[in-house]
Design a protein around this motif. Structure first.
Motif, PDB file in Angstrom:
ATOM      1  N   GLU A   1     148.913  89.942  66.870  1.00  0.00           N
ATOM      2  CA  GLU A   1     147.514  89.548  66.755  1.00  0.00           C
ATOM      3  C   GLU A   1     147.079  89.263  65.322  1.00  0.00           C
ATOM      4  OE1 GLU A   1     145.114  92.459  68.693  1.00  0.00           O
ATOM      5  OE2 GLU A   1     146.323  92.399  70.516  1.00  0.00           O
ATOM      6  N   ASP A   2     147.611  90.005  64.359  1.00  0.00           N
ATOM      7  CA  ASP A   2     147.170  89.907  62.973  1.00  0.00           C
ATOM      8  C   ASP A   2     148.239  89.222  62.123  1.00  0.00           C
ATOM      9  OD1 ASP A   2     145.848  90.246  60.582  1.00  0.00           O
ATOM     10  OD2 ASP A   2     146.331  92.381  60.399  1.00  0.00           O
ATOM     11  N   LEU A   3     147.894  88.058  61.550  1.00  0.00           N
ATOM     12  CA  LEU A   3     148.847  87.340  60.704  1.00  0.00           C
ATOM     13  C   LEU A   3     149.124  88.085  59.399  1.00  0.00           C
ATOM     14  CD1 LEU A   3     147.678  83.629  61.092  1.00  0.00           C
ATOM     15  CD2 LEU A   3     149.590  84.776  62.204  1.00  0.00           C
ATOM     16  N   GLY A   4     148.171  88.879  58.952  1.00  0.00           N
ATOM     17  CA  GLY A   4     148.352  89.664  57.735  1.00  0.00           C
ATOM     18  C   GLY A   4     149.476  90.676  57.871  1.00  0.00           C
ATOM     19  N   ARG A   5     149.720  91.135  59.085  1.00  0.00           N
ATOM     20  CA  ARG A   5     150.820  92.072  59.336  1.00  0.00           C
ATOM     21  C   ARG A   5     152.151  91.455  58.935  1.00  0.00           C
ATOM     22  NH1 ARG A   5     150.745  96.689  58.831  1.00  0.00           N
ATOM     23  NH2 ARG A   5     148.868  96.218  57.759  1.00  0.00           N
ATOM     24  N   LEU A   6     152.339  90.181  59.246  1.00  0.00           N
ATOM     25  CA  LEU A   6     153.595  89.511  58.897  1.00  0.00           C
ATOM     26  C   LEU A   6     153.805  89.499  57.390  1.00  0.00           C
ATOM     27  CD1 LEU A   6     153.523  86.495  61.363  1.00  0.00           C
ATOM     28  CD2 LEU A   6     154.996  88.498  61.467  1.00  0.00           C
ATOM     29  N   LYS A   7     152.733  89.255  56.657  1.00  0.00           N
ATOM     30  CA  LYS A   7     152.825  89.240  55.195  1.00  0.00           C
ATOM     31  C   LYS A   7     153.201  90.628  54.668  1.00  0.00           C
ATOM     32  CE  LYS A   7     150.201  87.949  51.120  1.00  0.00           C
ATOM     33  NZ  LYS A   7     148.938  87.457  50.595  1.00  0.00           N
ATOM     34  N   VAL A   8     152.598  91.673  55.233  1.00  0.00           N
ATOM     35  CA  VAL A   8     152.897  93.047  54.828  1.00  0.00           C
ATOM     36  C   VAL A   8     154.345  93.378  55.151  1.00  0.00           C
ATOM     37  CG1 VAL A   8     152.378  95.478  55.302  1.00  0.00           C
ATOM     38  CG2 VAL A   8     150.523  93.837  55.040  1.00  0.00           C
ATOM     39  N   TRP A   9     154.800  93.001  56.336  1.00  0.00           N
ATOM     40  CA  TRP A   9     156.181  93.276  56.727  1.00  0.00           C
ATOM     41  C   TRP A   9     157.163  92.566  55.805  1.00  0.00           C
ATOM     42  CZ3 TRP A   9     155.381  92.170  62.648  1.00  0.00           C
ATOM     43  CH2 TRP A   9     154.636  93.210  63.221  1.00  0.00           C
ATOM     44  N   MET A  10     156.863  91.319  55.457  1.00  0.00           N
ATOM     45  CA  MET A  10     157.757  90.563  54.560  1.00  0.00           C
ATOM     46  C   MET A  10     157.846  91.234  53.198  1.00  0.00           C
ATOM     47  SD  MET A  10     159.352  87.984  55.831  1.00  0.00           S
ATOM     48  CE  MET A  10     159.824  87.052  54.389  1.00  0.00           C
ATOM     49  N   SER A  11     156.721  91.656  52.643  1.00  0.00           N
ATOM     50  CA  SER A  11     156.756  92.280  51.319  1.00  0.00           C
ATOM     51  C   SER A  11     157.500  93.612  51.368  1.00  0.00           C
ATOM     52  CB  SER A  11     155.351  92.475  50.764  1.00  0.00           C
ATOM     53  OG  SER A  11     154.637  93.420  51.532  1.00  0.00           O
ATOM     54  N   ARG A  12     157.292  94.383  52.431  1.00  0.00           N
ATOM     55  CA  ARG A  12     158.027  95.641  52.558  1.00  0.00           C
ATOM     56  C   ARG A  12     159.513  95.389  52.734  1.00  0.00           C
ATOM     57  NH1 ARG A  12     154.444  99.528  56.501  1.00  0.00           N
ATOM     58  NH2 ARG A  12     152.749  99.887  55.040  1.00  0.00           N
ATOM     59  N   TYR A  13     159.858  94.357  53.490  1.00  0.00           N
ATOM     60  CA  TYR A  13     161.270  94.030  53.712  1.00  0.00           C
ATOM     61  C   TYR A  13     161.931  93.624  52.401  1.00  0.00           C
ATOM     62  CZ  TYR A  13     165.438  91.794  55.596  1.00  0.00           C
ATOM     63  OH  TYR A  13     166.732  91.436  55.851  1.00  0.00           O
ATOM     64  N   LYS A  14     161.220  92.841  51.579  1.00  0.00           N
ATOM     65  CA  LYS A  14     161.778  92.418  50.296  1.00  0.00           C
ATOM     66  C   LYS A  14     161.955  93.598  49.349  1.00  0.00           C
ATOM     67  CE  LYS A  14     160.109  87.682  50.458  1.00  0.00           C
ATOM     68  NZ  LYS A  14     159.156  86.713  49.916  1.00  0.00           N
ATOM     69  N   LYS A  15     161.033  94.566  49.394  1.00  0.00           N
ATOM     70  CA  LYS A  15     161.111  95.718  48.504  1.00  0.00           C
ATOM     71  C   LYS A  15     162.164  96.728  48.946  1.00  0.00           C
ATOM     72  CE  LYS A  15     156.413  95.966  46.746  1.00  0.00           C
ATOM     73  NZ  LYS A  15     155.168  96.757  46.792  1.00  0.00           N
ATOM     74  N   MET A  16     162.157  97.077  50.248  1.00  0.00           N
ATOM     75  CA  MET A  16     162.972  98.199  50.699  1.00  0.00           C
ATOM     76  C   MET A  16     163.989  97.852  51.781  1.00  0.00           C
ATOM     77  SD  MET A  16     160.158 101.260  50.845  1.00  0.00           S
ATOM     78  CE  MET A  16     158.967 100.446  51.883  1.00  0.00           C
ATOM     79  N   GLY A  17     164.095  96.614  52.146  1.00  0.00           N
ATOM     80  CA  GLY A  17     165.043  96.247  53.196  1.00  0.00           C
ATOM     81  C   GLY A  17     164.528  96.670  54.564  1.00  0.00           C
ATOM     82  N   GLU A  18     165.440  96.904  55.480  1.00  0.00           N
ATOM     83  CA  GLU A  18     165.055  97.264  56.841  1.00  0.00           C
ATOM     84  C   GLU A  18     164.337  98.617  56.893  1.00  0.00           C
ATOM     85  OE1 GLU A  18     168.321  97.025  59.522  1.00  0.00           O
ATOM     86  OE2 GLU A  18     168.475  94.843  59.331  1.00  0.00           O
ATOM     87  N   PHE A  19     164.607  99.480  55.945  1.00  0.00           N
ATOM     88  CA  PHE A  19     163.932 100.779  55.903  1.00  0.00           C
ATOM     89  C   PHE A  19     162.424 100.605  55.778  1.00  0.00           C
ATOM     90  CE2 PHE A  19     162.222 104.373  53.508  1.00  0.00           C
ATOM     91  CZ  PHE A  19     162.514 105.403  54.391  1.00  0.00           C
ATOM     92  N   GLY A  20     161.975  99.560  55.098  1.00  0.00           N
ATOM     93  CA  GLY A  20     160.550  99.310  54.932  1.00  0.00           C
ATOM     94  C   GLY A  20     159.841  98.953  56.224  1.00  0.00           C
ATOM     95  N   LEU A  21     160.585  98.539  57.228  1.00  0.00           N
ATOM     96  CA  LEU A  21     159.980  98.164  58.507  1.00  0.00           C
ATOM     97  C   LEU A  21     159.810  99.355  59.444  1.00  0.00           C
ATOM     98  CD1 LEU A  21     161.966  94.873  59.228  1.00  0.00           C
ATOM     99  CD2 LEU A  21     159.739  95.112  58.135  1.00  0.00           C
ATOM    100  N   MET A  22     160.421 100.490  59.106  1.00  0.00           N
ATOM    101  CA  MET A  22     160.325 101.666  59.971  1.00  0.00           C
ATOM    102  C   MET A  22     158.974 102.342  59.809  1.00  0.00           C
ATOM    103  SD  MET A  22     163.938 103.519  59.461  1.00  0.00           S
ATOM    104  CE  MET A  22     165.471 102.683  59.702  1.00  0.00           C
ATOM    105  N   ASP A  23     158.608 103.097  60.837  1.00  0.00           N
ATOM    106  CA  ASP A  23     157.379 103.871  60.800  1.00  0.00           C
ATOM    107  C   ASP A  23     157.644 105.144  60.003  1.00  0.00           C
ATOM    108  OD1 ASP A  23     154.896 104.889  61.222  1.00  0.00           O
ATOM    109  OD2 ASP A  23     155.227 105.421  63.326  1.00  0.00           O
ATOM    110  N   HIS A  24     156.888 105.365  58.925  1.00  0.00           N
ATOM    111  CA  HIS A  24     157.157 106.479  58.022  1.00  0.00           C
ATOM    112  C   HIS A  24     156.213 107.658  58.218  1.00  0.00           C
ATOM    113  CE1 HIS A  24     159.973 104.035  55.869  1.00  0.00           C
ATOM    114  NE2 HIS A  24     159.079 103.081  55.785  1.00  0.00           N
ATOM    115  N   ARG A  25     155.366 107.602  59.188  1.00  0.00           N
ATOM    116  CA  ARG A  25     154.423 108.703  59.367  1.00  0.00           C
ATOM    117  C   ARG A  25     155.176 109.979  59.710  1.00  0.00           C
ATOM    118  NH1 ARG A  25     150.495 105.527  63.337  1.00  0.00           N
ATOM    119  NH2 ARG A  25     152.510 104.661  63.894  1.00  0.00           N
ATOM    120  N   GLY A  26     154.879 111.025  58.951  1.00  0.00           N
ATOM    121  CA  GLY A  26     155.507 112.310  59.186  1.00  0.00           C
ATOM    122  C   GLY A  26     156.877 112.454  58.556  1.00  0.00           C
TER     123      GLY A  26
END
Length: 120
Positions: free
Chosen positions: A39-64
């Motif tokens: 639903e949110d195009l901004g999510r894709l931008k956030v995911w891309m930046s996290r992927y570039k910074k941390m790889g696949e680990f950046g796409l995981m849910d880190h809560r807790g």
């Protein structure tokens, strides 16, 4: 800002990974969002930046989870790069020292071999 009564949507790791792969293949954000139902195009931008910074680990849910987690693959690659640079530096330094030692021994040989340096 969140609005009252709004439902938050969370996406699975596989969906995020698929979206990143589609973006890297050249699809537009709009098309990826339509195909995957994001639903949110901004999510894709956030995911891309996290992927570039941390790889696949950046796409995981880190809560807790630990915040100090270090992506081991990137850390290992960084250490390997540092080792390669240090090995090159060491080789260059050894070559310079070797050249200096050969140059100084040649000058000593020249001094010893020249007849003018020997006194009678």
């Amino acid at each position: 800002m969140a609005k009252k009564g709004r439902k938050f949507v969370s996406y699975s790791f596989d969906t995020k990974k698929k979206a990143i792969e589609m973006r890297l293949q050249g699809m537009t954000k709009q098309k990826v969002a339509e195909v995957l139902g994001i639903e949110d195009l901004g999510r894709l931008k956030v995911w891309m930046s996290r992927y570039k910074k941390m790889g696949e680990f950046g796409l995981m849910d880190h809560r807790g989870r630990r915040r100090e987690y270090v992506d081991e693959d990137r850390y290992v690659r960084r250490l390997e790069m540092e080792n390669a640079v240090l090995k090159k530096w060491l080789a260059i330094t050894k070559a310079e020292v070797y050249q200096r030692s050969i140059g100084s021994s040649k000058s000593l040989d020249n001094v010893i071999a020249s007849p003018s340096s020997v006194k009678k």
